[in-house]
Design a protein around this motif. Structure first.
Motif, PDB file in Angstrom:
ATOM      1  N   ALA A 121       6.271  -2.177  -9.289  1.00  9.89           N
ATOM      2  CA  ALA A 121       5.539  -1.151 -10.039  1.00  9.89           C
ATOM      3  C   ALA A 121       4.628  -0.425  -9.055  1.00  9.89           C
ATOM      4  N   CYS A 122       4.520   0.893  -9.187  1.00 11.63           N
ATOM      5  CA  CYS A 122       3.593   1.645  -8.331  1.00 11.63           C
ATOM      6  C   CYS A 122       2.488   2.237  -9.207  1.00 11.63           C
ATOM      7  N   MET A 123       1.278   2.321  -8.628  1.00  9.67           N
ATOM      8  CA  MET A 123       0.108   2.641  -9.436  1.00  9.67           C
ATOM      9  C   MET A 123      -0.906   3.473  -8.648  1.00  9.67           C
ATOM     10  N   TYR A 179       8.956   1.487 -12.831  1.00  7.24           N
ATOM     11  CA  TYR A 179       7.585   1.344 -13.350  1.00  7.24           C
ATOM     12  C   TYR A 179       6.614   2.173 -12.507  1.00  7.24           C
ATOM     13  N   GLU A 180       6.296   3.345 -12.991  1.00  9.11           N
ATOM     14  CA  GLU A 180       5.394   4.264 -12.293  1.00  9.11           C
ATOM     15  C   GLU A 180       4.192   4.514 -13.192  1.00  9.11           C
ATOM     16  N   ARG A 181       3.038   4.045 -12.768  1.00  9.29           N
ATOM     17  CA  ARG A 181       1.778   4.111 -13.528  1.00  9.29           C
ATOM     18  C   ARG A 181       1.885   3.381 -14.862  1.00  9.29           C
ATOM     19  N   PHE A 193       9.672   3.976   3.920  1.00  9.42           N
ATOM     20  CA  PHE A 193       9.576   5.429   3.824  1.00  9.42           C
ATOM     21  C   PHE A 193       9.873   5.905   2.405  1.00  9.42           C
ATOM     22  N   TYR A 194       8.957   6.661   1.835  1.00 12.64           N
ATOM     23  CA  TYR A 194       9.198   7.398   0.589  1.00 12.64           C
ATOM     24  C   TYR A 194       9.876   8.703   1.002  1.00 12.64           C
ATOM     25  N   TYR A 195      10.926   9.103   0.265  1.00 12.97           N
ATOM     26  CA  TYR A 195      11.587  10.378   0.527  1.00 12.97           C
ATOM     27  C   TYR A 195      11.927  11.022  -0.803  1.00 12.97           C
ATOM     28  N   HIS A 199       7.392  14.925   0.454  1.00  8.50           N
ATOM     29  CA  HIS A 199       7.215  14.940  -0.991  1.00  8.50           C
ATOM     30  C   HIS A 199       7.945  16.154  -1.564  1.00  8.50           C
ATOM     31  N   HIS A 200       7.746  16.442  -2.835  1.00  7.09           N
ATOM     32  CA  HIS A 200       8.527  17.489  -3.501  1.00  7.09           C
ATOM     33  C   HIS A 200       8.356  18.862  -2.856  1.00  7.09           C
ATOM     34  N   ASP A 201       7.242  19.105  -2.152  1.00  5.16           N
ATOM     35  CA  ASP A 201       7.017  20.443  -1.578  1.00  5.16           C
ATOM     36  C   ASP A 201       7.821  20.656  -0.305  1.00  5.16           C
ATOM     37  N   SER A 248      16.015   1.312  -6.653  1.00  4.45           N
ATOM     38  CA  SER A 248      17.041   1.717  -7.629  1.00  4.45           C
ATOM     39  C   SER A 248      16.940   3.196  -7.978  1.00  4.45           C
ATOM     40  N   ARG A 249      15.766   3.790  -7.774  1.00  2.31           N
ATOM     41  CA  ARG A 249      15.532   5.184  -8.182  1.00  2.31           C
ATOM     42  C   ARG A 249      16.403   6.163  -7.396  1.00  2.31           C
ATOM     43  N   LEU A 250      16.922   5.749  -6.247  1.00  2.00           N
ATOM     44  CA  LEU A 250      17.859   6.620  -5.512  1.00  2.00           C
ATOM     45  C   LEU A 250      19.132   6.855  -6.325  1.00  2.00           C
ATOM     46  N   GLN A 271       0.859  -1.193   0.000  1.00  2.00           N
ATOM     47  CA  GLN A 271       0.000   0.000   0.000  1.00  2.00           C
ATOM     48  C   GLN A 271       0.887   1.232   0.000  1.00  2.00           C
ATOM     49  N   PHE A 272       0.805   2.031  -1.078  1.00  2.00           N
ATOM     50  CA  PHE A 272       1.513   3.306  -1.165  1.00  2.00           C
ATOM     51  C   PHE A 272       0.555   4.323  -0.540  1.00  2.00           C
ATOM     52  N   ILE A 273       1.072   5.304   0.184  1.00  2.00           N
ATOM     53  CA  ILE A 273       0.227   6.388   0.696  1.00  2.00           C
ATOM     54  C   ILE A 273       0.916   7.716   0.418  1.00  2.00           C
ATOM     55  N   HIS A 274       0.187   8.588  -0.311  1.00  2.00           N
ATOM     56  CA  HIS A 274       0.628   9.961  -0.546  1.00  2.00           C
ATOM     57  C   HIS A 274      -0.258  10.867   0.296  1.00  2.00           C
ATOM     58  N   TRP A 275       0.331  11.474   1.309  1.00  4.11           N
ATOM     59  CA  TRP A 275      -0.424  12.380   2.178  1.00  4.11           C
ATOM     60  C   TRP A 275       0.479  13.523   2.586  1.00  4.11           C
ATOM     61  N   PHE A 318      13.517   2.111   2.100  1.00  2.00           N
ATOM     62  CA  PHE A 318      13.433   3.504   1.687  1.00  2.00           C
ATOM     63  C   PHE A 318      13.153   3.553   0.198  1.00  2.00           C
ATOM     64  N   TRP A 319      12.163   4.354  -0.150  1.00  2.00           N
ATOM     65  CA  TRP A 319      11.705   4.518  -1.543  1.00  2.00           C
ATOM     66  C   TRP A 319      12.044   5.938  -1.976  1.00  2.00           C
ATOM     67  N   PHE A 320      13.118   6.113  -2.725  1.00  2.00           N
ATOM     68  CA  PHE A 320      13.537   7.456  -3.099  1.00  2.00           C
ATOM     69  C   PHE A 320      12.873   7.879  -4.400  1.00  2.00           C
ATOM     70  N   SER A 343      -3.390  10.915 -10.373  1.00  2.00           N
ATOM     71  CA  SER A 343      -3.073  11.742  -9.207  1.00  2.00           C
ATOM     72  C   SER A 343      -2.685  10.858  -8.038  1.00  2.00           C
ATOM     73  N   TRP A 344      -1.541  11.195  -7.420  1.00  2.00           N
ATOM     74  CA  TRP A 344      -1.081  10.407  -6.259  1.00  2.00           C
ATOM     75  C   TRP A 344      -1.699  10.964  -4.979  1.00  2.00           C
ATOM     76  N   GLY A 345      -1.725  12.313  -4.870  1.00  2.00           N
ATOM     77  CA  GLY A 345      -2.412  12.925  -3.742  1.00  2.00           C
ATOM     78  C   GLY A 345      -3.902  12.954  -4.026  1.00  2.00           C
ATOM     79  N   GLU A 395      -0.640  16.516  -5.995  1.00  2.00           N
ATOM     80  CA  GLU A 395       0.591  16.829  -5.252  1.00  2.00           C
ATOM     81  C   GLU A 395       1.473  17.833  -5.999  1.00  2.00           C
ATOM     82  N   PHE A 396       1.088  18.102  -7.268  1.00  2.00           N
ATOM     83  CA  PHE A 396       1.834  19.077  -8.081  1.00  2.00           C
ATOM     84  C   PHE A 396       1.166  20.449  -8.088  1.00  2.00           C
ATOM     85  N   LEU A 397       0.081  20.603  -7.279  1.00  2.00           N
ATOM     86  CA  LEU A 397      -0.687  21.844  -7.337  1.00  2.00           C
ATOM     87  C   LEU A 397       0.164  23.109  -7.152  1.00  2.00           C
TER      88      LEU A 397
HETATM   89  C1  LIG Z   1       5.680   8.202  -7.179  1.00  2.00           C
HETATM   90  C2  LIG Z   1       5.289   9.428  -7.953  1.00  2.00           C
HETATM   91  N1  LIG Z   1       6.439  10.179  -8.448  1.00  2.00           N
HETATM   92  C3  LIG Z   1       6.116  11.601  -8.395  1.00  2.00           C
HETATM   93  C4  LIG Z   1       6.491  12.292  -9.641  1.00  2.00           C
HETATM   94  C5  LIG Z   1       6.210  11.984 -10.927  1.00  2.00           C
HETATM   95  N2  LIG Z   1       6.794  12.951 -11.666  1.00  2.00           N
HETATM   96  C6  LIG Z   1       6.810  13.088 -13.062  1.00  2.00           C
HETATM   97  C7  LIG Z   1       7.443  14.215 -13.597  1.00  2.00           C
HETATM   98  C8  LIG Z   1       7.476  14.370 -14.980  1.00  2.00           C
HETATM   99  C9  LIG Z   1       6.888  13.416 -15.800  1.00  2.00           C
HETATM  100  C10 LIG Z   1       6.271  12.315 -15.258  1.00  2.00           C
HETATM  101  C11 LIG Z   1       6.235  12.155 -13.877  1.00  2.00           C
HETATM  102  N3  LIG Z   1       7.380  13.809 -10.859  1.00  2.00           N
HETATM  103  N4  LIG Z   1       7.203  13.406  -9.625  1.00  2.00           N
HETATM  104  C12 LIG Z   1       4.638  11.646  -8.107  1.00  2.00           C
HETATM  105  O1  LIG Z   1       4.235  12.873  -7.534  1.00  2.00           O
HETATM  106  C13 LIG Z   1       4.502  10.460  -7.169  1.00  2.00           C
HETATM  107  O2  LIG Z   1       5.108  10.759  -5.907  1.00  2.00           O
END
Ligand SMILES: C[C@@H]1N[C@@H](c2cn(-c3ccccc3)nn2)[C@H](O)[C@@H]1O
Length: 448
Positions: free
Chosen positions: A272-274, A253-255, A143-145, A101-103, A227-229, A29-33, A192-194, A280-282, A53-55
């Motif tokens: 893979a995360c979905m 693998y993201e979406r 932990f996602y960071y 998150h990015h903010d 590996s994304r770190l 279970q991924f949680i974006h909050w 840790f999920w970077f 929208s993740w948030g 989350e990009f607002l």
């Molecule tokens: C796991 C996911 N990765 C974050 C993300 C995705 N992106 C992004 C940026 C440009 C193109 C496609 C995706 N930037 N940040 C999303 O906000 C969510 O946290």
């Protein structure tokens, strides 16, 4: 092979107990909050049709107005126990939470910034409450960071000059201090999920990514890092310049999922995360998101798809601004979890079935301990029949539809078409959602 200082730390997948545990989980279970859950994709009365989350970026919200949201982050309906119950309902074996998150807002009272839970009305340590609630239910916490940090004055997307290099060095020092803080405050964390590591600034500092992995594994033996770190000496990401996977599992693998016939991904661990909405993740309150929620059987298909290629599936939940889980997402969790309750033996502890070609109507999975092979039928053919092409020299001895109590092998009709090719008549097989058969096989002995 190039001599890399910051490349992959191994050539083969990890086989220690902690990695085997993560691999066997299969469903997370991924949680974006965070503060983004408050506006939930809407600003000044207008829906912004982009990831919630990009607002702040998409709506160009001034920093001081975004920071003011912290005063509204009251956690009025936040209950870590209820979140953990949703993970149990889903059948998740681990949970990954956005610590930052990015903010730049931190869900724990960090000593290294003022932008954290301690400076909100409740002052509650959200991470601490979540770790306790999930681990009380036997669910591992990761932990996602986000390394990317839109708020920090020393963050740089690119490094154009000495001033940039000096500032970014300060930023990396800040982020390292936060990661040490997370490891020290929450030593039971399992991974840790970077994220946010794609910019030139990070790619030019592969040494830092290597050092982060080393530090975490020194402080928390067995911890799993994605590996994304990682970037190597030359800025290569995920896979180093010698073609070796960095970190402990591939997390590109993201979406999206790998092609179901792409058996090459089964050579290493991956996840893979979905999202549940389209994009929208948030939590996003608008019809742009809420009209696109995935069907539970689509989620089941993705879980089986990932398992069949030896990967984990991390399904994202976006709790609402008050801390409550979105009812529609909870309902999806319950339906998927009920399916897993009946058919989970084809998922948990299972992976790629060597020698079983992708059949088109679903997926083959194989229990990594017992060798038991399963057929997960997610796309029932119009004919009502599925073709089973077994590895050469094998024959189908019997079938058991999971969940059909008292149906021993042999009870379900099938026939040999030729050699190792069999046909199963699905007629009459009923189950809530995709059918799963346990296959009993044997070597062909006599003439066929
Ligand atoms: C796991 C996911 N990765 C974050 C993300 C995705 N992106 C992004 C940026 C440009 C193109 C496609 C995706 N930037 N940040 C999303 O906000 C969510 O946290």
């Amino acid at each position: 092979m190039m001599d890399l200082k910051y490349g992959a730390s191994r050539e083969k997948p990890r086989e220690d107990a902690a990695m085997k545990r993560f691999r066997g989980h299969r469903v997370g279970q991924f949680i974006h909050w965070g503060l983004y859950a408050l506006p939930a994709g809407r600003w000044e009365g207008k829906d912004v049709e982009f990831a919630a989350e990009f607002l702040p970026r998409v709506a160009k919200i001034p920093q001081h107005r975004w920071e003011a949201l912290a005063n509204d982050f009251t956690l009025a309906d936040f209950d870590a126990e209820r979140w953990a119950d949703t993970a149990v309902a889903l059948g998740a074996r681990y949970m990954t939470i956005t610590t930052k998150h990015h903010d730049g807002f931190c869900l724990w009272p960090s000593a290294h910034t003022d932008f954290h839970m301690g400076n909100t009305p409740s002052g509650r340590d959200v991470l601490g409450e979540l770790v306790a609630a999930y681990e009380a239910r036997g669910i591992d916490v990761n932990f996602y960071y986000s390394v990317l940090d839109w708020r920090h004055p020393d963050w740089r997307f690119t490094l154009e000059n000495d001033a940039d290099n000096l500032a970014f060095a300060r930023y990396l020092d800040f982020a390292m201090k936060q990661l040490v803080e997370l490891a020290e405050r929450y030593p039971s964390v399992k991974g840790f999920w970077f994220d946010g590591t794609w910019d030139e600034s990070v790619k030019a500092n592969g040494w830092w990514t290597w050092e982060v992995e080393r530090m975490l594994k020194e402080r928390i033996p067995g911890v799993v890092v994605n590996s994304r770190l990682r970037a190597d000496d030359f800025g290569a990401r995920h896979v180093d310049s010698n073609g070796l996977l960095m970190g402990d599992y591939e997390s590109g693998y993201e979406r999206r999922l790998p092609e179901p016939w792409d058996r090459s991904v089964a050579a290493h661990d991956w996840e893979a995360c979905m999202t549940i909405p389209q994009a929208s993740w948030g939590y996003h309150q608008g019809p742009w998101a809420q009209s696109t929620l995935k069907h539970p059987w689509d989620v089941v298909d993705m879980i089986a798809h990932c398992t069949s290629l030896g990967g984990n599936f991390l399904l994202n939940f976006g709790p609402r601004g008050d801390g409550s889980m979105a009812p529609a997402e909870v309902e999806i969790a319950r339906t998927v979890g009920q399916w897993l309750g009946v058919n989970g033996e084809a998922i948990y502890g299972c992976g790629f079935a060597e020698g079983w070609e992708y059949p088109g109507w679903g997926y083959f999975t194989q229990d990594s301990s017992t060798g038991q092979v399963f057929a997960v039928v997610t796309r029932e053919p119009a004919s009502g029949r599925i073709r089973l092409e077994l590895p050469t020299g094998m024959e189908l001895v019997g079938l058991q539809l999971l969940g059909s109590a008292g149906h021993p092998f042999n009870e379900h009709p099938f026939k040999r078409l030729a050699g190792s090719v069999f046909e199963v008549d699905l007629g009459g097989a009923t189950s809530a959602g995709p059918l799963v058969f346990a296959l009993e096989t044997g070597a062909i002995t006599g003439p066929v």
